[in-house]
Design an enzyme around this catalytic site. Structure first.
Site, PDB file in Angstrom:
ATOM      1  N   ARG A 233       0.843  -1.198   0.000  1.00  0.00           N
ATOM      2  CA  ARG A 233       0.000   0.000   0.000  1.00  0.00           C
ATOM      3  C   ARG A 233       0.876   1.244   0.000  1.00  0.00           C
ATOM      4  NH1 ARG A 233      -3.668  -2.217  -1.725  1.00  0.00           N
ATOM      5  NH2 ARG A 233      -5.830  -2.330  -1.029  1.00  0.00           N
ATOM      6  N   GLU A 262      -3.111   8.040  -5.727  1.00  0.00           N
ATOM      7  CA  GLU A 262      -3.234   7.308  -6.984  1.00  0.00           C
ATOM      8  C   GLU A 262      -4.432   7.809  -7.780  1.00  0.00           C
ATOM      9  OE1 GLU A 262      -3.360   3.132  -6.010  1.00  0.00           O
ATOM     10  OE2 GLU A 262      -1.279   3.100  -5.335  1.00  0.00           O
ATOM     11  N   HIS A 283       0.041   0.216  -9.767  1.00  0.00           N
ATOM     12  CA  HIS A 283      -0.783  -0.610  -8.869  1.00  0.00           C
ATOM     13  C   HIS A 283      -1.279  -1.863  -9.598  1.00  0.00           C
ATOM     14  CE1 HIS A 283      -3.410  -0.307  -5.032  1.00  0.00           C
ATOM     15  NE2 HIS A 283      -3.178  -1.585  -5.331  1.00  0.00           N
TER      16      HIS A 283
END
Length: 330
Positions: A233, A262, A283
């Site tokens: 994360r 993000e 990601h």
């Protein structure tokens, strides 16, 4: 638990919707609703399924007058206000094992990529250069890999990198040294890890205790030139401190799949992504066909199990707030 109507607010594999409908549960798919629309809509549903795009905040939860379950088709639940859900006796579920293999495989790929300078070497060759000596790398054999978080993903990473001949050490406050030895990881105290590792990989959730877990004090204790990988994360690594460590050479390289924001917009993050010693991906930890099907199926199976109407699906292994489950079962 009576669950008749489910809202799917983020795109999940069709297997999720199909399985719910097969068990006579109505499903409505409305992806990426603006917050005000989600607040207006949520009152009509017993359950909400999200991935990472939708933020299930306290005001969204407050508006869910009939809401009983919030399901995250994935592992991390930092986009859900757990405290607000628990206060309203709303179950929060995730799929802790659904993307473990995919996240593990990306982690291992990034470790090997850093070791052999694959990304800059490929870019150099595409640009018409032949910088063979410039991108000479290092073997992983005999190197030490530190693993923060020895859950499903951390364990899978350990097993695979042991096959490369790496020594694996790790830290996890809830995994005993005896349990870690079963998958050949030497369990150490937090501060014992830093001076020993050649590579450090992170597999912890983002919670208050892990935010900025890896920051300047840790970088200063790391073996000079150690490399770091984060497929967990954003926010666990302090991005400004990582950039500083890369610029000084204290950190020898980084592979980052997750970011504090993000998509990234902050100047520090953008500078970090552009750094010559950084491999950055958008990601992708759970972005495999197999993982997307797996988490979609697992979250629907758990919702079906909660209805108590299926003999096939009876397990609710992804409950995050167990206190609510205990109340529901009384």
């Amino acid at each position: 638990m009576e669950i008749k109507n489910v809202l799917v607010a983020d795109a999940v594999d069709a297997a999720c919707v199909d399985l719910l409908k097969k068990h006579s549960i109505n499903v409505t798919c409305k992806y990426k609703l603006p917050k005000n629309e989600l607040i207006s809509e949520i009152k009509n549903y017993d359950a909400l399924i999200v991935r990472s795009d939708t933020k299930v905040t306290a005001d969204v939860i407050e508006a869910g007058k009939n809401l009983k379950v919030i399901g995250r088709a994935g592992a991390g639940v930092d986009n859900i206000d757990i405290n607000a859900a628990t206060a309203k006796n709303i179950l929060v579920l995730n799929t802790p094992g659904g993307n473990a293999i995919s996240a593990c495989e990306l982690t291992c790929s990034l470790i090997t990529t850093l070791a052999r300078n694959v990304v800059p070497a490929a870019a150099s060759l595409k640009a018409g250069r032949w910088d063979r000596k410039l991108y000479s790398g290092h073997e992983l054999y005999g190197k030490t890999l530190g693993i923060l978080g020895l859950g499903r993903i951390g364990r899978e990473v350990a097993l695979r990198m042991q096959a490369w001949g790496m020594r694996t050490i790790g830290y996890d406050p809830i995994v005993t040294a005896e349990e870690a030895r079963k998958f050949n990881v030497e369990s150490l105290q937090f501060e014992e890890i830093w001076p020993q590792v050649d590579y450090l990989t992170i597999h912890t959730p983002l919670i208050p205790a892990t935010r900025n877990l890896i920051s300047e004090p840790v970088f200063n204790k790391l073996k000079k030139g150690a490399k770091i990988v984060n497929v967990a994360r954003g926010g666990i690594i302090n991005e400004a401190d990582l950039l500083k460590a890369l610029q000084s050479g204290q950190c020898g390289g980084a592979a980052i799949d997750v970011f504090e924001e993000e998509p990234p917009k902050k100047s520090i993050t953008l500078e970090l992504i552009q750094h010559e010693k950084v491999v950055a991906t958008p990601h992708l930890g759970a972005s495999t066909t197999e993982a997307q099907i797996r988490v979609a199926v697992e979250i629907s199976e758990q919702i079906i199990a909660l209805t108590g109407k299926s003999k096939e699906y009876t397990s609710v292994q992804g409950v995050v707030n167990h206190s609510v489950l205990e109340k529901v079962r009384k």
